[in-house]
Structure formats: C-alpha cells, structure tokens
Design a protein around this motif. Structure first.
Motif, mmCIF file in Angstrom:
data_model
loop_
_atom_site.group_PDB
_atom_site.id
_atom_site.type_symbol
_atom_site.label_atom_id
_atom_site.label_comp_id
_atom_site.label_asym_id
_atom_site.label_seq_id
_atom_site.Cartn_x
_atom_site.Cartn_y
_atom_site.Cartn_z
ATOM 1 N N PHE A 15 0.952 -1.399 0.229
ATOM 2 C CA PHE A 15 -0.044 0.112 0.292
ATOM 3 C C PHE A 15 0.209 0.913 -0.428
ATOM 4 O O PHE A 15 0.586 2.290 -1.146
ATOM 5 C CB PHE A 15 -0.881 0.073 1.377
ATOM 6 C CG PHE A 15 -2.492 -0.566 1.281
ATOM 7 C CD1 PHE A 15 -3.435 -0.086 0.682
ATOM 8 C CD2 PHE A 15 -2.112 -2.183 1.281
ATOM 9 C CE1 PHE A 15 -4.768 -1.129 0.195
ATOM 10 C CE2 PHE A 15 -3.570 -2.985 0.998
ATOM 11 C CZ PHE A 15 -4.816 -2.423 0.546
ATOM 12 N N LEU A 67 -9.924 -2.274 -1.172
ATOM 13 C CA LEU A 67 -9.734 -3.544 -1.787
ATOM 14 C C LEU A 67 -11.287 -3.619 -3.134
ATOM 15 O O LEU A 67 -11.079 -4.539 -3.700
ATOM 16 C CB LEU A 67 -8.753 -4.854 -0.778
ATOM 17 C CG LEU A 67 -7.285 -3.323 -1.249
ATOM 18 C CD1 LEU A 67 -7.100 -4.826 -0.059
ATOM 19 C CD2 LEU A 67 -6.928 -4.075 -2.243
ATOM 20 N N TYR A 100 -5.889 -10.124 -0.232
ATOM 21 C CA TYR A 100 -5.669 -9.615 1.109
ATOM 22 C C TYR A 100 -6.310 -8.719 2.050
ATOM 23 O O TYR A 100 -6.357 -8.313 3.341
ATOM 24 C CB TYR A 100 -5.346 -7.503 0.179
ATOM 25 C CG TYR A 100 -3.934 -8.099 -0.777
ATOM 26 C CD1 TYR A 100 -2.815 -9.461 -0.618
ATOM 27 C CD2 TYR A 100 -3.140 -6.642 -0.850
ATOM 28 C CE1 TYR A 100 -1.528 -9.438 -1.165
ATOM 29 C CE2 TYR A 100 -1.635 -6.892 -1.924
ATOM 30 C CZ TYR A 100 -1.188 -8.285 -1.645
ATOM 31 O OH TYR A 100 0.263 -8.758 -2.744
ATOM 32 N N ALA A 101 -7.700 -8.133 0.915
ATOM 33 C CA ALA A 101 -8.808 -7.516 2.030
ATOM 34 C C ALA A 101 -9.462 -9.162 3.316
ATOM 35 O O ALA A 101 -8.972 -8.398 4.864
ATOM 36 C CB ALA A 101 -10.256 -7.522 1.610
ATOM 37 N N THR A 148 -4.015 3.423 5.193
ATOM 38 C CA THR A 148 -4.251 1.947 4.988
ATOM 39 C C THR A 148 -2.280 1.222 5.185
ATOM 40 O O THR A 148 -2.062 0.145 5.849
ATOM 41 C CB THR A 148 -4.717 1.333 4.229
ATOM 42 O OG1 THR A 148 -5.955 1.035 4.597
ATOM 43 C CG2 THR A 148 -4.776 -0.812 4.273
ATOM 44 N N TRP A 180 -11.475 -4.072 -6.704
ATOM 45 C CA TRP A 180 -11.960 -5.754 -7.495
ATOM 46 C C TRP A 180 -13.198 -5.005 -8.013
ATOM 47 O O TRP A 180 -13.737 -6.124 -9.141
ATOM 48 C CB TRP A 180 -12.204 -6.074 -5.939
ATOM 49 C CG TRP A 180 -12.647 -7.948 -6.379
ATOM 50 C CD1 TRP A 180 -11.841 -9.003 -6.979
ATOM 51 C CD2 TRP A 180 -13.950 -7.952 -5.545
ATOM 52 N NE1 TRP A 180 -13.432 -10.132 -7.075
ATOM 53 C CE2 TRP A 180 -14.717 -9.228 -6.232
ATOM 54 C CE3 TRP A 180 -15.558 -7.358 -5.473
ATOM 55 C CZ2 TRP A 180 -15.390 -10.386 -5.933
ATOM 56 C CZ3 TRP A 180 -16.449 -7.968 -5.632
ATOM 57 C CH2 TRP A 180 -16.530 -9.608 -6.332
ATOM 58 N N TYR A 232 -6.364 -11.403 -6.546
ATOM 59 C CA TYR A 232 -5.844 -10.651 -5.028
ATOM 60 C C TYR A 232 -6.082 -9.434 -4.247
ATOM 61 O O TYR A 232 -5.828 -9.833 -2.916
ATOM 62 C CB TYR A 232 -4.092 -10.675 -4.863
ATOM 63 C CG TYR A 232 -3.622 -8.710 -6.192
ATOM 64 C CD1 TYR A 232 -4.117 -7.658 -5.640
ATOM 65 C CD2 TYR A 232 -4.171 -9.190 -7.690
ATOM 66 C CE1 TYR A 232 -3.983 -6.584 -6.240
ATOM 67 C CE2 TYR A 232 -4.636 -8.069 -8.185
ATOM 68 C CZ TYR A 232 -4.657 -6.479 -7.817
ATOM 69 O OH TYR A 232 -3.703 -5.051 -8.231
ATOM 70 N N ARG A 233 -7.016 -9.506 -4.785
ATOM 71 C CA ARG A 233 -7.948 -7.527 -4.084
ATOM 72 C C ARG A 233 -7.934 -8.499 -2.580
ATOM 73 O O ARG A 233 -8.781 -7.877 -1.466
ATOM 74 C CB ARG A 233 -8.724 -7.351 -4.511
ATOM 75 C CG ARG A 233 -7.543 -5.770 -5.739
ATOM 76 C CD ARG A 233 -8.453 -5.334 -6.536
ATOM 77 N NE ARG A 233 -7.587 -5.291 -7.222
ATOM 78 C CZ ARG A 233 -7.329 -5.169 -9.275
ATOM 79 N NH1 ARG A 233 -7.695 -6.879 -9.323
ATOM 80 N NH2 ARG A 233 -6.358 -5.186 -9.337
#
Length: 185
Positions: free
Chosen positions: A43, A128, A150-151, A107, A132, A146-147
């Motif tokens: 980030f 994210l 990650y979330a 973040t 997405w 991946y979003r």
C-alpha cells in the motif's frame, strides 16, 4: 512447573508474560507480523510511486505531485467492464484522487506500524473491494483475485492483534484515545 511453559497453567502465564513485554511467543506471531508489514509496504509503495512517479508503475509525467490524477488510468480502464458505468465517471475527480491516495497512505502506514488494524482492515478492505468490483470479472479467475485475498488477510491480522509483534500496536492499544474509542485498535 511455573516458567517451564509446557504444562497446564504455566503455559498461560508464560504466554501472558511474553505478551506483556511485547515479544513474540510463537513463530507464527513473527510470520503474521511480517505479512502485516509486507501488505502495508504494498500500500505504501503504491502511494509513493503514484505520488512521485518513480517509474515502477507510474511514469514521472503521470505523478500526482506533478498534477496528474492517480485514479484516471485505472478507472478509465474500467469503461468496458460490467460496472464501468459506475466507476469510469469517477476518474480524475479531485475528491476521488484524495480519497484513494489517503486510503493507500493510511492503510499502508497503519499496517507497517501495527496500529489501527481494525480501522485499516475495514477501510483498506473497502478500498480493495471497490477496486475488485471495478475490475469484475478478474482477468484470471471468475471472481477471486488478490484484492479479496488481501482484504481477508487484513481482517485476520486485526483479529490476531498482529500489530503487537514487530509493531507499536500494544502501546497504541493502551493509549487513552484507543481505550475511549476501541474501534481505533
């Protein structure tokens, strides 16, 4: 058995003593701290590259500091996506640029430092999720990318207090501000 850390209540005391001084008690504590710092750096790096145009993903002539919009390229690219009619018109608006860049910075800083992980998981996760949704469907999978991963990981990091190891989360959690407003933990 006290202090041996391997029988009955002694383990609990042993863990509590280590957590009180801010040291990791299990190898997994350090791994989760490294995951937290790594995602935080993703980030922060996005913020820095978009701000200064260091040429990794953002060329110098498209730097935010030079007047370019950090949302234009991404959101204009969504015009042919199912939700493009929602996201594409947001491109280039100053309020969208500021919210996006503050989301990246906030973040990233929270994750690297290990503070405000609940808030970082909620707001970073929202950022994210919106990114997405703008890309639906993802390029390599019907829905997962991946979003979303990650979330979910950020929620998990907040749940295990990953900021307490290799971070200042324990100190932050004991401040008067956070004791009054626990959602800031």
């Amino acid at each position: 058995m006290a202090g041996s850390g391997n029988r009955g209540g002694a383990t609990t005391v042993h863990v509590a003593e280590h957590r009180a001084v801010g040291t990791a008690t299990r190898p997994s504590d350090s791994i989760w701290a490294l995951v937290r710092i790594s995602i935080g750096w993703v980030f922060l790096w996005a913020f820095l590259d978009k701000t200064f145009g260091w040429g990794f993903n953002t060329p110098a002539d498209r730097a935010w500091i030079g007047g370019a919009s950090p949302t234009t390229g991404y959101l204009k690219g969504t015009v042919r996506k199912p939700l493009g009619a929602v996201f594409s018109p947001l491109a280039g608006h100053a309020w969208a640029d500021w919210l996006f860049m503050l989301g990246l910075l906030g973040t990233g800083a929270a994750l690297v430092l290990g503070v405000g992980l609940r808030l970082a998981a909620a707001l970073g996760g929202l950022l994210l999720l919106l990114m997405w949704a703008a890309e639906l469907p993802p390029e390599h999978n019907p829905f997962m990318d991946y979003r979303l991963v990650y979330a979910l990981v950020m929620v998990g990091l907040a749940m295990v207090n990953a900021g307490d190891t290799l971070g200042i989360g324990r100190w932050w959690g004991n401040t008067a501000l956070v004791r009054r407003h626990p959602f800031l933990k």
